[in-house]
Design a protein around this motif. Structure first.
Motif, short mmCIF file in Angstrom:
data_model
loop_
_atom_site.label_atom_id
_atom_site.label_comp_id
_atom_site.label_asym_id
_atom_site.label_seq_id
_atom_site.Cartn_x
_atom_site.Cartn_y
_atom_site.Cartn_z
N LEU A 169 56.62 53.00 -18.78
CA LEU A 169 54.84 51.66 -18.33
C LEU A 169 56.27 50.74 -17.95
O LEU A 169 56.39 49.90 -18.15
N GLN A 170 56.17 51.01 -17.04
CA GLN A 170 56.72 49.83 -15.45
C GLN A 170 56.08 49.00 -15.58
O GLN A 170 55.35 49.06 -14.17
N MET A 171 56.53 47.46 -15.31
CA MET A 171 55.70 46.50 -15.48
C MET A 171 56.52 45.22 -14.64
O MET A 171 57.48 45.00 -14.90
N ASP A 172 55.55 45.40 -13.51
CA ASP A 172 56.30 44.35 -12.45
C ASP A 172 55.66 42.95 -12.19
O ASP A 172 54.26 43.36 -12.53
N ASN A 173 55.78 41.75 -11.93
CA ASN A 173 55.72 40.80 -11.86
C ASN A 173 54.45 39.94 -13.09
O ASN A 173 53.35 40.34 -13.03
N PRO A 182 51.51 35.70 -17.71
CA PRO A 182 51.50 35.06 -19.33
C PRO A 182 50.05 36.12 -19.99
O PRO A 182 50.77 36.55 -21.18
N GLU A 183 49.08 36.53 -19.46
CA GLU A 183 47.87 37.00 -19.66
C GLU A 183 48.45 38.37 -20.47
O GLU A 183 47.29 39.65 -20.79
N ASP A 184 49.82 39.17 -19.81
CA ASP A 184 50.04 40.20 -19.95
C ASP A 184 50.86 40.77 -21.20
O ASP A 184 50.93 41.43 -22.64
N THR A 185 50.58 39.38 -21.91
CA THR A 185 51.67 39.07 -23.77
C THR A 185 50.19 40.14 -24.35
O THR A 185 48.84 39.47 -24.55
N ALA A 186 51.15 41.26 -25.13
CA ALA A 186 50.42 41.28 -25.80
C ALA A 186 51.71 42.42 -26.71
O ALA A 186 52.55 43.24 -26.44
N GLY A 225 53.54 50.49 -31.60
CA GLY A 225 53.60 49.26 -30.36
C GLY A 225 55.33 48.43 -30.66
O GLY A 225 56.16 48.50 -31.08
N THR A 226 55.25 48.08 -29.35
CA THR A 226 56.27 47.29 -29.27
C THR A 226 55.61 46.13 -28.03
O THR A 226 54.91 46.11 -27.26
N GLN A 227 56.01 44.66 -28.33
CA GLN A 227 55.93 43.66 -28.44
C GLN A 227 56.21 43.41 -27.12
O GLN A 227 57.41 43.27 -27.06
N VAL A 228 55.46 43.02 -26.51
CA VAL A 228 55.82 42.16 -25.20
C VAL A 228 54.94 41.10 -25.22
O VAL A 228 53.53 40.79 -25.09
N THR A 229 56.46 39.69 -24.26
CA THR A 229 55.74 38.73 -24.35
C THR A 229 55.89 37.61 -23.06
O THR A 229 57.07 37.47 -23.39
N VAL A 230 55.38 37.49 -22.41
CA VAL A 230 55.70 36.51 -21.55
C VAL A 230 55.36 35.32 -20.67
O VAL A 230 54.52 34.54 -21.67
N SER A 231 56.18 34.54 -20.96
CA SER A 231 56.01 32.86 -20.62
C SER A 231 56.15 32.02 -19.61
O SER A 231 56.46 33.55 -18.39
N SER A 232 55.05 31.61 -19.31
CA SER A 232 55.02 31.06 -18.30
C SER A 232 56.10 30.00 -17.79
O SER A 232 57.45 29.69 -18.47
N LEU A 235 55.01 59.38 -31.43
CA LEU A 235 55.80 58.66 -30.69
C LEU A 235 56.75 57.33 -31.26
O LEU A 235 56.03 56.20 -32.63
N VAL A 236 57.45 57.01 -30.56
CA VAL A 236 57.70 55.74 -30.78
C VAL A 236 58.17 54.60 -29.18
O VAL A 236 58.73 55.67 -28.27
N GLU A 237 57.37 53.90 -29.26
CA GLU A 237 57.62 52.95 -27.70
C GLU A 237 58.86 52.31 -27.88
O GLU A 237 59.31 51.84 -29.62
N SER A 238 59.68 52.26 -27.21
CA SER A 238 60.11 50.50 -26.76
C SER A 238 60.14 49.84 -25.79
O SER A 238 60.04 50.23 -24.88
N GLY A 239 61.55 49.60 -25.81
CA GLY A 239 61.45 48.01 -24.30
C GLY A 239 60.83 46.68 -24.08
O GLY A 239 60.65 45.72 -23.59
N GLY A 240 60.12 46.75 -25.06
CA GLY A 240 59.14 45.65 -25.20
C GLY A 240 60.32 44.07 -25.62
O GLY A 240 61.57 44.17 -25.50
N GLY A 241 59.95 42.71 -24.98
CA GLY A 241 60.94 41.69 -25.00
C GLY A 241 60.09 40.91 -24.53
O GLY A 241 58.70 40.79 -24.28
N LEU A 242 60.51 39.12 -24.47
CA LEU A 242 59.98 38.68 -24.68
C LEU A 242 61.05 38.49 -22.71
O LEU A 242 62.20 38.27 -21.76
N VAL A 243 59.86 38.15 -21.87
CA VAL A 243 60.32 37.88 -20.65
C VAL A 243 59.97 36.50 -19.36
O VAL A 243 58.32 36.52 -20.16
N GLN A 244 60.40 36.32 -18.64
CA GLN A 244 59.33 35.23 -17.74
C GLN A 244 58.08 35.65 -16.76
O GLN A 244 58.68 36.97 -16.49
N ALA A 245 57.41 34.58 -16.46
CA ALA A 245 56.85 34.83 -15.94
C ALA A 245 56.57 35.45 -14.44
O ALA A 245 58.09 35.06 -13.88
#
Length: 114
Positions: free
Chosen positions: A79-83, A86-90, A107-114, A4-14
């Motif tokens: 995995l579609q992630m909306d809204n 910051p606590e979704d960072t993982a 794994g793929t890193q998702v970082t949500v900035s406030s 399995l290969v995950e992709s699509g993670g990144g940095l996004v604003q809250a």
């Protein structure tokens, strides 16, 4: 076996959105799949699952914001992630369950900035 290969993670604003993909090395037809996440200093936790017949269930913390889907023709789960909050960072991991065995992506890193 399945890789399995995950992709699509990144940095996004809250409040923003991301779509993660999990590409499998073989057919996922009929295979139950799941998304998990692990935040720094915390245990890995279930985000949600999708069965081989495309039934889904979600953790309460993401219900109404996240959506899992699958495209068996592409051997991919999404995995579609909306809204996002910051606590979704993982680090988000994809899991496949087949014949009593479980397989994980890197794994793929998702970082949500406030």
């Amino acid at each position: 076996q399945v890789q399995l290969v995950e992709s699509g993670g990144g940095l996004v604003q809250a409040g923003g959105s991301l779509r993660l993909s999990c590409a499998a090395s073989r057919s996922i037809l009929g295979i139950n799949m799941g998304w998990y996440r692990q935040a720094p200093g915390k245990q890995r936790e279930l985000v949600g699952r999708i069965t081989g017949s495309s039934r889904t269930n979600y953790a309460d913390s993401v219900k109404g914001r996240f959506t899992i889907s699958r495209d068996n023709a592409k051997n991919t789960v999404y995995l579609q992630m909306d809204n996002l909050k910051p606590e979704d960072t993982a680090i988000y991991y994809c899991q496949a369950l087949t014949f009593g065995n479980e397989y994980w992506g890197q794994g793929t890193q998702v970082t949500v900035s406030s």
